[in-house]
Design an enzyme around this catalytic site. Sequence first.
Site, PDB file in Angstrom:
ATOM      1  N   ASP A  30       0.851  -1.196   0.000  1.00 48.99           N
ATOM      2  CA  ASP A  30       0.000   0.000   0.000  1.00 48.99           C
ATOM      3  C   ASP A  30       0.892   1.253   0.000  1.00 48.99           C
ATOM      4  O   ASP A  30       1.887   1.312   0.725  1.00 48.99           O
ATOM      5  CB  ASP A  30      -0.902  -0.015   1.241  1.00 48.99           C
ATOM      6  CG  ASP A  30      -2.062   0.966   1.122  1.00 48.99           C
ATOM      7  OD1 ASP A  30      -3.214   0.524   1.064  1.00 48.99           O
ATOM      8  OD2 ASP A  30      -1.797   2.197   1.076  1.00 48.99           O
ATOM      9  N   ASN A  87     -12.896  -3.211   2.902  1.00 59.51           N
ATOM     10  CA  ASN A  87     -13.850  -2.106   3.057  1.00 59.51           C
ATOM     11  C   ASN A  87     -14.896  -2.174   1.955  1.00 59.51           C
ATOM     12  O   ASN A  87     -14.549  -2.361   0.790  1.00 59.51           O
ATOM     13  CB  ASN A  87     -13.108  -0.765   2.974  1.00 59.51           C
ATOM     14  CG  ASN A  87     -12.169  -0.544   4.152  1.00 59.51           C
ATOM     15  OD1 ASN A  87     -12.530  -0.845   5.282  1.00 59.51           O
ATOM     16  ND2 ASN A  87     -10.983  -0.049   3.902  1.00 59.51           N
ATOM     17  N   GLU A  95     -12.116   3.531  -0.858  1.00 57.51           N
ATOM     18  CA  GLU A  95     -11.555   4.602  -1.680  1.00 57.51           C
ATOM     19  C   GLU A  95     -11.381   4.122  -3.122  1.00 57.51           C
ATOM     20  O   GLU A  95     -11.639   4.868  -4.063  1.00 57.51           O
ATOM     21  CB  GLU A  95     -10.196   4.964  -1.065  1.00 57.51           C
ATOM     22  CG  GLU A  95      -9.412   6.047  -1.720  1.00 57.51           C
ATOM     23  CD  GLU A  95      -8.005   6.116  -1.114  1.00 57.51           C
ATOM     24  OE1 GLU A  95      -7.042   6.089  -1.885  1.00 57.51           O
ATOM     25  OE2 GLU A  95      -7.898   6.184   0.124  1.00 57.51           O
ATOM     26  N   VAL A  96     -10.958   2.873  -3.273  1.00 50.62           N
ATOM     27  CA  VAL A  96     -10.746   2.312  -4.611  1.00 50.62           C
ATOM     28  C   VAL A  96     -11.842   1.273  -4.855  1.00 50.62           C
ATOM     29  O   VAL A  96     -11.941   0.277  -4.118  1.00 50.62           O
ATOM     30  CB  VAL A  96      -9.347   1.682  -4.749  1.00 50.62           C
ATOM     31  CG1 VAL A  96      -9.188   1.056  -6.134  1.00 50.62           C
ATOM     32  CG2 VAL A  96      -8.258   2.729  -4.500  1.00 50.62           C
ATOM     33  N   HIS A 100     -10.592  -5.542  -2.861  1.00 53.12           N
ATOM     34  CA  HIS A 100      -9.247  -5.844  -2.383  1.00 53.12           C
ATOM     35  C   HIS A 100      -9.302  -6.140  -0.894  1.00 53.12           C
ATOM     36  O   HIS A 100     -10.179  -5.644  -0.189  1.00 53.12           O
ATOM     37  CB  HIS A 100      -8.291  -4.673  -2.653  1.00 53.12           C
ATOM     38  CG  HIS A 100      -8.784  -3.354  -2.135  1.00 53.12           C
ATOM     39  ND1 HIS A 100      -9.721  -2.591  -2.799  1.00 53.12           N
ATOM     40  CD2 HIS A 100      -8.480  -2.675  -0.999  1.00 53.12           C
ATOM     41  CE1 HIS A 100      -9.965  -1.490  -2.097  1.00 53.12           C
ATOM     42  NE2 HIS A 100      -9.226  -1.519  -1.001  1.00 53.12           N
ATOM     43  N   HIS A 102      -6.945  -5.845   2.574  1.00 56.45           N
ATOM     44  CA  HIS A 102      -5.757  -5.273   3.204  1.00 56.45           C
ATOM     45  C   HIS A 102      -5.184  -6.332   4.152  1.00 56.45           C
ATOM     46  O   HIS A 102      -5.946  -6.937   4.921  1.00 56.45           O
ATOM     47  CB  HIS A 102      -6.114  -4.062   4.071  1.00 56.45           C
ATOM     48  CG  HIS A 102      -6.723  -2.911   3.327  1.00 56.45           C
ATOM     49  ND1 HIS A 102      -6.042  -1.738   3.086  1.00 56.45           N
ATOM     50  CD2 HIS A 102      -7.961  -2.731   2.787  1.00 56.45           C
ATOM     51  CE1 HIS A 102      -6.832  -0.883   2.432  1.00 56.45           C
ATOM     52  NE2 HIS A 102      -8.008  -1.465   2.240  1.00 56.45           N
TER      53      HIS A 102
END
Length: 113
Positions: A30, A87, A95-96, A100, A102
């Site tokens: 990240d 998320n 945000e993206v 994905h 983390h």
Amino acid sequence: MEKDIFCRIASGEIPADIVYEDDELVAFKDVRPQAPIHILIVPRKHISKLDDATAEDAELLGRLMLTAIKVARLIGIAESGYRVIANNGPDAGQEVYHIHFHVLGGRRLGPLG
Ligand code: AMP
């Protein structure tokens, strides 16, 4: 439709600090790490968010989690411990808009909130 940033990283169009990749997934550091170890696990297939996944994606979602485990072992945080987070949507601060996970570790993490 314009490709999102993770599609562009997965296709090699823009660089990232890749720690693992295979036919289906890519894992990279990240750019704004929230812990000493902060890796993103991203499928090459575009799915915007968890809520858009269907039963067809069951295997891919399993692979995402297995790759998080594999990368944690590769990086050396399997024993010390780590956290896997995904998320979904505005309240989670997504945000993206490309699914994905983390993987966070390398220090004692605080409570979720
Ligand atoms: P999320 O809030 O779950 O959508 O997380 C998106 C994450 O992507 C954030 O932690 C960003 O720091 C990270 N990020 C955004 N652009 C890049 C990039 N080009 N390379 C690596 N990480 C990125």
